[in-house]
Design an enzyme around this catalytic site. Sequence first.
Site, PDB file in Angstrom:
ATOM      1  N   ARG A  53       0.641  -1.807   0.064  1.00  0.00           N
ATOM      2  CA  ARG A  53       0.294   0.110   0.509  1.00  0.00           C
ATOM      3  C   ARG A  53       0.676   1.219   0.181  1.00  0.00           C
ATOM      4  O   ARG A  53       0.446   1.905  -0.494  1.00  0.00           O
ATOM      5  CB  ARG A  53      -1.026  -0.434   1.193  1.00  0.00           C
ATOM      6  CG  ARG A  53      -1.838  -1.290   1.175  1.00  0.00           C
ATOM      7  CD  ARG A  53      -3.378  -1.369   2.031  1.00  0.00           C
ATOM      8  NE  ARG A  53      -4.439  -1.929   1.777  1.00  0.00           N
ATOM      9  CZ  ARG A  53      -5.093  -2.198   2.884  1.00  0.00           C
ATOM     10  NH1 ARG A  53      -5.201  -1.926   3.789  1.00  0.00           N
ATOM     11  NH2 ARG A  53      -5.974  -3.180   2.664  1.00  0.00           N
ATOM     12  N   ASP A 162     -16.351   9.521  10.502  1.00  0.00           N
ATOM     13  CA  ASP A 162     -14.645   8.656  10.214  1.00  0.00           C
ATOM     14  C   ASP A 162     -13.558   9.306  10.127  1.00  0.00           C
ATOM     15  O   ASP A 162     -13.068  11.111   9.128  1.00  0.00           O
ATOM     16  CB  ASP A 162     -14.728   7.804   8.995  1.00  0.00           C
ATOM     17  CG  ASP A 162     -13.880   6.348   8.921  1.00  0.00           C
ATOM     18  OD1 ASP A 162     -14.848   5.253   8.616  1.00  0.00           O
ATOM     19  OD2 ASP A 162     -12.640   6.617   8.359  1.00  0.00           O
TER      20      ASP A 162
HETATM   21  C1  LIG Z   1     -14.032  -2.203   8.251  1.00  0.00           C
HETATM   22  S1  LIG Z   1     -14.971  -0.187   8.509  1.00  0.00           S
HETATM   23  C2  LIG Z   1     -15.844  -0.550   9.292  1.00  0.00           C
HETATM   24  C3  LIG Z   1     -17.220   0.051   8.730  1.00  0.00           C
HETATM   25  C4  LIG Z   1     -18.400   0.460   8.770  1.00  0.00           C
HETATM   26  N1  LIG Z   1     -18.378   0.358  10.960  1.00  0.00           N
HETATM   27  C5  LIG Z   1     -19.010  -1.071   9.245  1.00  0.00           C
HETATM   28  O1  LIG Z   1     -19.225  -2.083   9.938  1.00  0.00           O
HETATM   29  O2  LIG Z   1     -19.498  -1.410   7.853  1.00  0.00           O
HETATM   30  C6  LIG Z   1     -14.127   0.487   9.820  1.00  0.00           C
HETATM   31  C7  LIG Z   1     -13.979   1.583   9.847  1.00  0.00           C
HETATM   32  O3  LIG Z   1     -12.756   2.072  11.007  1.00  0.00           O
HETATM   33  C8  LIG Z   1     -12.153   3.408  10.573  1.00  0.00           C
HETATM   34  N2  LIG Z   1     -11.261   3.869  11.640  1.00  0.00           N
HETATM   35  C9  LIG Z   1     -10.432   3.214  11.929  1.00  0.00           C
HETATM   36  N3  LIG Z   1      -9.812   4.543  12.558  1.00  0.00           N
HETATM   37  C10 LIG Z   1     -10.758   4.826  13.381  1.00  0.00           C
HETATM   38  C11 LIG Z   1     -10.124   6.521  14.184  1.00  0.00           C
HETATM   39  N4  LIG Z   1      -9.258   6.304  14.903  1.00  0.00           N
HETATM   40  N5  LIG Z   1     -11.012   7.005  13.742  1.00  0.00           N
HETATM   41  C12 LIG Z   1     -12.261   7.033  13.357  1.00  0.00           C
HETATM   42  N6  LIG Z   1     -12.671   5.828  12.687  1.00  0.00           N
HETATM   43  C13 LIG Z   1     -11.711   5.160  12.086  1.00  0.00           C
HETATM   44  C14 LIG Z   1     -11.444   3.065   8.778  1.00  0.00           C
HETATM   45  O4  LIG Z   1     -10.961   4.495   8.307  1.00  0.00           O
HETATM   46  C15 LIG Z   1     -12.626   2.704   8.448  1.00  0.00           C
HETATM   47  O5  LIG Z   1     -13.494   2.831   7.470  1.00  0.00           O
END
Ligand SMILES: C[S@@+](CC[C@H](N)C(=O)[O-])C[C@H]1O[C@@H](n2cnc3c(N)ncnc32)[C@H](O)[C@@H]1O
Length: 291
Positions: A53, A162
């Site tokens: 990446r 996010d």
């Molecule tokens: C796997 S996705 C889950 C999306 C959705 N909640 C679902 O279950 O389908 C995880 C998301 O968490 C966000 N994320 C990770 N660390 C974070 C943080 N410290 N603060 C806010 N968002 C975060 C990532 O950018 C990503 O878009």
Amino acid sequence: MSQALARKDDAQADLVRGEFPFTGADFRAIAELLYAMAGITLPEHKATLVYSRLAKRVRALRLGSFQAYRALLDSPEGEDERMNMLAALTTNVTRFFREPHHFDHLRDHVIAPLADAVRAGRRLRVWSAGCSSGQEPYSIALTILGVIPEAARLDVRILATDIDPNVVATARQGVYSDEQVEPVPADLRQRFMERRGSDWAVGAAARSLVVANQLNLMGDWPMKGRFDVIFCRNVVIYFDESTQARMWSRFEPLLNPGGRLYVGHSERAAHPGSALVSDGLTAYRAPGVLA
Ligand SMILES: C[S@@+](CC[C@H](N)C(=O)[O-])C[C@H]1O[C@@H](n2cnc3c(N)ncnc32)[C@H](O)[C@@H]1O
């Protein structure tokens, strides 16, 4: 060879062989930065993924090496690139009506019982924390509209946040491919989404319920009032155990009495002193009654 020297050799050895040398020291420096920025832990077995990446970023910036890339990340001018790195390393997998039982639960145990009060002017607040590209908050919006079609004219808001600005921008657009909208129940799609070229756009009613903003869950949370429902699913799974517990302990006081917290299928909202009670599969209820 002394232990210190052996460690130094390890750190300098290539962890991944590719276009740019990627050493253990490179991996650890990037993992530490990601942890400090977002609370996300990166185990060393993900080194190849991290390399693939970020090699794209090293190439795009014409830096020639991960050493130079790390120097940029560490510098005051590296602010934008730190966000790009974070966006490249976060996992944004999501889909409409993922873990559909949560949306049935939301409809039957929260929205339907509150519908009359909401029609009479009660505030309804939902937070989708870690909303990725918007499928989760729009699934919530469609669920609400399925019960209260006039919700857009009422005091109903879904806050979608996010850390990754790219996914927040996609969430704001609210446009998805045929394949992406496939899990949306046909009647909800027909009533509250519309064709845009070969894609589907979330209709005006659902869009007006959702406010999407960038927010790092590791930082301060600026919102004032409490929420009736918080979705934080498949986000803290990337955090270490103590950060996970801290996250749950921060969400809990933000719930109204009887409010619900939905977490990911492999997550448990446990933290010392929690008063949340289990309310179905990966669903929790705050003490009291939603009214
Ligand atoms: C796997 S996705 C889950 C999306 C959705 N909640 C679902 O279950 O389908 C995880 C998301 O968490 C966000 N994320 C990770 N660390 C974070 C943080 N410290 N603060 C806010 N968002 C975060 C990532 O950018 C990503 O878009």
